[in-house]
Design a protein around this motif. Sequence first.
Motif, PDB file in Angstrom:
ATOM      1  N   ILE A 185       0.851  -1.201   0.000  1.00  0.00           N
ATOM      2  CA  ILE A 185       0.000   0.000   0.000  1.00  0.00           C
ATOM      3  C   ILE A 185       0.886   1.251   0.000  1.00  0.00           C
ATOM      4  CG2 ILE A 185      -1.822   1.283   1.217  1.00  0.00           C
ATOM      5  CD1 ILE A 185      -2.727  -1.306   2.491  1.00  0.00           C
ATOM      6  N   LEU A 186       1.946   1.208   0.794  1.00  0.00           N
ATOM      7  CA  LEU A 186       2.827   2.385   0.895  1.00  0.00           C
ATOM      8  C   LEU A 186       3.508   2.712  -0.435  1.00  0.00           C
ATOM      9  CD1 LEU A 186       4.464   1.817   4.411  1.00  0.00           C
ATOM     10  CD2 LEU A 186       2.728   3.497   3.810  1.00  0.00           C
ATOM     11  N   SER A 187       3.671   1.699  -1.284  1.00  0.00           N
ATOM     12  CA  SER A 187       4.336   1.954  -2.571  1.00  0.00           C
ATOM     13  C   SER A 187       3.479   2.836  -3.486  1.00  0.00           C
ATOM     14  CB  SER A 187       4.690   0.638  -3.262  1.00  0.00           C
ATOM     15  OG  SER A 187       3.519   0.018  -3.728  1.00  0.00           O
ATOM     16  N   ASN A 188       2.177   2.971  -3.153  1.00  0.00           N
ATOM     17  CA  ASN A 188       1.301   3.841  -3.942  1.00  0.00           C
ATOM     18  C   ASN A 188       1.028   5.178  -3.267  1.00  0.00           C
ATOM     19  OD1 ASN A 188       0.789   1.911  -6.007  1.00  0.00           O
ATOM     20  ND2 ASN A 188      -0.469   0.800  -4.523  1.00  0.00           N
ATOM     21  N   LYS A 189       1.746   5.461  -2.208  1.00  0.00           N
ATOM     22  CA  LYS A 189       1.487   6.681  -1.433  1.00  0.00           C
ATOM     23  C   LYS A 189       2.718   7.569  -1.406  1.00  0.00           C
ATOM     24  CE  LYS A 189      -2.409   4.976   0.149  1.00  0.00           C
ATOM     25  NZ  LYS A 189      -3.674   5.520  -0.330  1.00  0.00           N
ATOM     26  N   LYS A 190       2.474   8.824  -1.032  1.00  0.00           N
ATOM     27  CA  LYS A 190       3.611   9.684  -0.679  1.00  0.00           C
ATOM     28  C   LYS A 190       3.997   9.291   0.738  1.00  0.00           C
ATOM     29  CE  LYS A 190       2.571  13.896  -3.238  1.00  0.00           C
ATOM     30  NZ  LYS A 190       1.185  13.848  -3.743  1.00  0.00           N
ATOM     31  N   VAL A 191       5.261   8.886   0.927  1.00  0.00           N
ATOM     32  CA  VAL A 191       5.704   8.440   2.249  1.00  0.00           C
ATOM     33  C   VAL A 191       6.894   9.288   2.698  1.00  0.00           C
ATOM     34  CG1 VAL A 191       6.654   6.501   3.585  1.00  0.00           C
ATOM     35  CG2 VAL A 191       4.945   6.071   1.801  1.00  0.00           C
ATOM     36  N   ALA A 192       6.872   9.683   3.967  1.00  0.00           N
ATOM     37  CA  ALA A 192       8.029  10.371   4.557  1.00  0.00           C
ATOM     38  C   ALA A 192       8.392   9.657   5.856  1.00  0.00           C
ATOM     39  CB  ALA A 192       7.701  11.836   4.831  1.00  0.00           C
ATOM     40  N   LEU A 193       9.683   9.658   6.181  1.00  0.00           N
ATOM     41  CA  LEU A 193      10.150   8.995   7.406  1.00  0.00           C
ATOM     42  C   LEU A 193      10.851   9.999   8.311  1.00  0.00           C
ATOM     43  CD1 LEU A 193      11.882   5.772   5.940  1.00  0.00           C
ATOM     44  CD2 LEU A 193       9.490   6.027   6.662  1.00  0.00           C
ATOM     45  N   PHE A 194      10.750   9.765   9.620  1.00  0.00           N
ATOM     46  CA  PHE A 194      11.555  10.576  10.545  1.00  0.00           C
ATOM     47  C   PHE A 194      12.034   9.722  11.713  1.00  0.00           C
ATOM     48  CE2 PHE A 194       9.043  11.208  14.403  1.00  0.00           C
ATOM     49  CZ  PHE A 194       7.762  10.870  13.998  1.00  0.00           C
ATOM     50  N   TYR A 229      12.700  -1.331   3.798  1.00  0.00           N
ATOM     51  CA  TYR A 229      11.249  -1.501   3.968  1.00  0.00           C
ATOM     52  C   TYR A 229      10.379  -0.824   2.918  1.00  0.00           C
ATOM     53  CZ  TYR A 229      12.428  -3.531   8.415  1.00  0.00           C
ATOM     54  OH  TYR A 229      12.940  -4.350   9.382  1.00  0.00           O
ATOM     55  N   LEU A 230      10.931   0.134   2.166  1.00  0.00           N
ATOM     56  CA  LEU A 230      10.073   0.840   1.203  1.00  0.00           C
ATOM     57  C   LEU A 230      10.409   0.424  -0.217  1.00  0.00           C
ATOM     58  CD1 LEU A 230      10.065   4.498   2.618  1.00  0.00           C
ATOM     59  CD2 LEU A 230       8.375   2.701   2.988  1.00  0.00           C
ATOM     60  N   ILE A 231       9.387   0.262  -1.030  1.00  0.00           N
ATOM     61  CA  ILE A 231       9.604  -0.099  -2.433  1.00  0.00           C
ATOM     62  C   ILE A 231      10.082   1.155  -3.186  1.00  0.00           C
ATOM     63  CG2 ILE A 231       8.421  -0.831  -4.552  1.00  0.00           C
ATOM     64  CD1 ILE A 231       6.678  -2.639  -2.598  1.00  0.00           C
ATOM     65  N   ASN A 232       9.435   2.296  -2.900  1.00  0.00           N
ATOM     66  CA  ASN A 232       9.861   3.553  -3.521  1.00  0.00           C
ATOM     67  C   ASN A 232      10.580   4.430  -2.501  1.00  0.00           C
ATOM     68  OD1 ASN A 232       8.485   2.760  -5.845  1.00  0.00           O
ATOM     69  ND2 ASN A 232       6.573   3.563  -5.010  1.00  0.00           N
ATOM     70  N   LYS A 233      11.352   5.379  -3.002  1.00  0.00           N
ATOM     71  CA  LYS A 233      12.055   6.294  -2.093  1.00  0.00           C
ATOM     72  C   LYS A 233      11.055   7.184  -1.357  1.00  0.00           C
ATOM     73  CE  LYS A 233      16.674   6.980  -3.809  1.00  0.00           C
ATOM     74  NZ  LYS A 233      17.622   7.820  -4.462  1.00  0.00           N
ATOM     75  N   PRO A 234      11.317   7.538  -0.110  1.00  0.00           N
ATOM     76  CA  PRO A 234      10.422   8.475   0.587  1.00  0.00           C
ATOM     77  C   PRO A 234      10.520   9.868  -0.036  1.00  0.00           C
ATOM     78  CG  PRO A 234      12.364   8.027   1.913  1.00  0.00           C
ATOM     79  CD  PRO A 234      12.454   7.111   0.710  1.00  0.00           C
ATOM     80  N   ILE A 235       9.446  10.641   0.068  1.00  0.00           N
ATOM     81  CA  ILE A 235       9.484  12.008  -0.496  1.00  0.00           C
ATOM     82  C   ILE A 235      10.319  12.930   0.399  1.00  0.00           C
ATOM     83  CG2 ILE A 235       7.311  11.861  -1.781  1.00  0.00           C
ATOM     84  CD1 ILE A 235       6.131  13.638   0.569  1.00  0.00           C
ATOM     85  N   ALA A 236      10.470  12.536   1.667  1.00  0.00           N
ATOM     86  CA  ALA A 236      11.294  13.333   2.588  1.00  0.00           C
ATOM     87  C   ALA A 236      11.720  12.465   3.767  1.00  0.00           C
ATOM     88  CB  ALA A 236      10.504  14.534   3.103  1.00  0.00           C
ATOM     89  N   THR A 237      12.840  12.858   4.384  1.00  0.00           N
ATOM     90  CA  THR A 237      13.247  12.194   5.619  1.00  0.00           C
ATOM     91  C   THR A 237      13.601  13.283   6.632  1.00  0.00           C
ATOM     92  OG1 THR A 237      15.549  12.039   4.881  1.00  0.00           O
ATOM     93  CG2 THR A 237      14.180  10.088   4.554  1.00  0.00           C
ATOM     94  N   GLY A 238      13.360  13.003   7.884  1.00  0.00           N
ATOM     95  CA  GLY A 238      13.657  13.990   8.929  1.00  0.00           C
ATOM     96  C   GLY A 238      14.474  13.369  10.044  1.00  0.00           C
TER      97      GLY A 238
END
Length: 160
Positions: free
Chosen positions: A76-85, A112-121
Amino acid sequence: MKGLVVYGTRYGTAKEIAEEIAKTLKNENVDVSLFNAKQIKDHGISAYDLIIVGSGIKMGKWTKESKNFLKNNQNILSNKKVALFVSCGAANTEKSMAEGQEKYLDNISKEYLINKPIATGLFGGIYDPNANHGLMFKFVNRFIKKEMEKEGKDPNQRID
Ligand SMILES: Cc1cc2nc3c(=O)[nH]c(=O)nc-3n(C[C@H](O)[C@H](O)[C@H](O)COP(=O)(O)O)c2cc1C
């Protein structure tokens, strides 16, 4: 836009950061939900456009709940904008920031993510030399104190 902020914490700092992120998104008119990763098991995440996941770090590790959230929702996360912190001591000194970014954010993204996160903090943590975090903290604290002394910082001072 619907946003979801999920955090894992042991001592409460990642929760405070997650609350701040949620507040900031709300001010940008994002419809935000905020969850402790421990409580999100049966919560549908398909409805969200942006999903921000974070954790405090202990002995080099994310909380298992935040990690499981990433693992269990990988598709599901591979179809979303994901950011990690993360909230970690490594962010408290300039010398260790790059290592913190690599170990706690870049490596977790790759694993853990198929696509790169849009941002990391990479956020700092609270250092309280008088905190009662148990034996592990007492052990780790000896190294932290030495590092702080090397950098000319007072290891008996609370840092936030
Ligand atoms: C026992 C213990 C172990 C820690 N291990 C690490 C570590 O390996 N790397 C690091 O960068 N910070 C480490 N820290 C600092 C924490 O990541 C920091 O305090 C963070 O804010 C904790 O997040 P939380 O309050 O959400 O659990 C450690 C702190 C404690 C008390």
